[in-house]
Design a protein around this motif. Sequence first.
Motif, PDB file in Angstrom:
ATOM      1  N   ARG A 182     -67.119 -37.752  16.367  1.00 40.06           N
ATOM      2  CA  ARG A 182     -66.762 -38.188  17.709  1.00 40.06           C
ATOM      3  C   ARG A 182     -65.274 -38.512  17.825  1.00 40.06           C
ATOM      4  O   ARG A 182     -64.835 -39.062  18.827  1.00 40.06           O
ATOM      5  N   GLN A 183     -64.527 -38.197  16.797  1.00 44.57           N
ATOM      6  CA  GLN A 183     -63.077 -38.331  16.868  1.00 44.57           C
ATOM      7  C   GLN A 183     -62.489 -36.995  17.301  1.00 44.57           C
ATOM      8  O   GLN A 183     -62.947 -35.938  16.858  1.00 44.57           O
TER       9      GLN A 183
ATOM     10  N   ARG B 160     -58.138 -38.009  12.727  1.00 46.26           N
ATOM     11  CA  ARG B 160     -58.641 -38.939  11.708  1.00 46.26           C
ATOM     12  C   ARG B 160     -58.255 -40.384  11.991  1.00 46.26           C
ATOM     13  O   ARG B 160     -58.956 -41.311  11.557  1.00 46.26           O
ATOM     14  N   VAL B 161     -57.143 -40.600  12.694  1.00 48.21           N
ATOM     15  CA  VAL B 161     -56.689 -41.969  12.920  1.00 48.21           C
ATOM     16  C   VAL B 161     -57.032 -42.469  14.317  1.00 48.21           C
ATOM     17  O   VAL B 161     -56.832 -43.656  14.600  1.00 48.21           O
ATOM     18  N   LEU B 162     -57.545 -41.624  15.167  1.00 44.57           N
ATOM     19  CA  LEU B 162     -57.916 -42.050  16.510  1.00 44.57           C
ATOM     20  C   LEU B 162     -59.325 -42.630  16.506  1.00 44.57           C
ATOM     21  O   LEU B 162     -60.170 -42.228  15.703  1.00 44.57           O
ATOM     22  N   PRO B 163     -59.602 -43.574  17.396  1.00 44.45           N
ATOM     23  CA  PRO B 163     -60.947 -44.177  17.426  1.00 44.45           C
ATOM     24  C   PRO B 163     -61.998 -43.179  17.899  1.00 44.45           C
ATOM     25  O   PRO B 163     -61.685 -42.197  18.588  1.00 44.45           O
ATOM     26  N   GLU B 164     -63.232 -43.434  17.538  1.00 45.91           N
ATOM     27  CA  GLU B 164     -64.320 -42.571  17.973  1.00 45.91           C
ATOM     28  C   GLU B 164     -64.537 -42.711  19.480  1.00 45.91           C
ATOM     29  O   GLU B 164     -64.398 -43.793  20.053  1.00 45.91           O
ATOM     30  N   ASP B 165     -64.872 -41.602  20.094  1.00 48.84           N
ATOM     31  CA  ASP B 165     -65.230 -41.580  21.509  1.00 48.84           C
ATOM     32  C   ASP B 165     -66.691 -41.137  21.588  1.00 48.84           C
ATOM     33  O   ASP B 165     -67.008 -39.984  21.277  1.00 48.84           O
TER      34      ASP B 165
END
Length: 442
Positions: free
Chosen positions: A62-63, A89-94
Amino acid sequence: MSTDPLDLIGTLIAKARAAGADAVDAAYSAHTAHGVQIRNGKTEDLERSETCDLGLRVFLGRQSATVSATSLDPARFDALVDQALAMARVLPEDPYAGLSPQTEQGFVDAAGLDLLDTARPDTATLMDRARAAEDAALAVKGVTNSSGGSASFGLADIVLMTSAGFSGRYARSSHSVSVSVLAGQGTGMQRDYDYDATVHLSDLADAATIGCSAGEKAVARLNPTRPRTGSLPVVYDPRVSSSLLGHLAGAVNGSAIARGTSFLKEKMGQRILPEGVDILDDPTRLRGLSSRPFDGEGVRCGELVIVRDGVLTNWALDSRSARQLGLPGNGRASRGGSPSLGSLYARPGAPTPAELMADIPEGIYVTELMGSAINGLTGDYSRGASGFMIRGGTLAEPVAELTIAGNLNDMFARLILANDLVFRRGINAPTIRIEDMMIAGA
């Protein structure tokens, strides 16, 4: 290696999948634009540009992340993939991220939409067209100066591919002519314009006709007054009535509904327009300026009824907003990250514009809107305007420096449509009358 954009996009997606992406899509667009401007008979501007944009979107569970480039260069594919995956990889899951489950399988093109014209006007032809428009405008008695006549040609090539098995490509041409002129002298000068834009050159209005119209519109605006402050019926000319549909499009945008920032968020299934009024989005309209065979996620486009018989029936949804709302998507994704209704129109009513105004003892006929103070959450509406007084059911003296105010909920509920719908823009509406608008004038 093949230089075909479809093959190159396929290679890019394969690289992203091999590098660990769970799902991928990529969009490529190439644009050619050729335009000229003539002012007072002399060449003011000559422009030709060729640009391209590449967007790669990758999903890790979901990233997700999107990166872009300005060329379809295979030598940069590895770096683009690495950059996109590193960002994901560094963005939050959506929880609502992902490819659309309704994405078409196989290849889709624009067959049947007739979006590509074979005419390719050269610079001399464009200059002749722009000059003809300006000459006709300057020939109108009372026109004293020109802001310029323009003519242009454009060509767009769109490619989209996903790792779910969709690939699509279409091209769309565009032709346009416009002119803007001034009438009167000194501080009493008034400006107006006219234009036309089409997919096919054969559908483009005659340049001299456009010019004559612009000149007559400018002269008609001379010596404006300010109307009295009060409550009056307002009639929107077709060149500004489409803005009302634009406000509706924003209010039914699935992203706004999911965020709770639309004044229509609680109105699904309720009457928001008068009986008999239908509002539709049709990206499959033949030779449409905004027509397209598929949306920004590879979902095949089709007609969508937003309002039927005055009742709100659909939001504009891409896959993310659809997941948020627990609804199936309806093929309105754009690559800008929000659903889009680019081919919206209102089915015309029965009365002619003259009949629409015939019983108005005093009102405002709006031909131009300036500024915008629209509250998307409440529907509060306020815009600067100019146009003409309506007296005894007919157009009278020009007016300017007035403000029209109301609330879109109330405005939508009271609007009346004329029968003069003409498709000239992405969003189209006929002449529209709305009762009891607040006018701030003299």
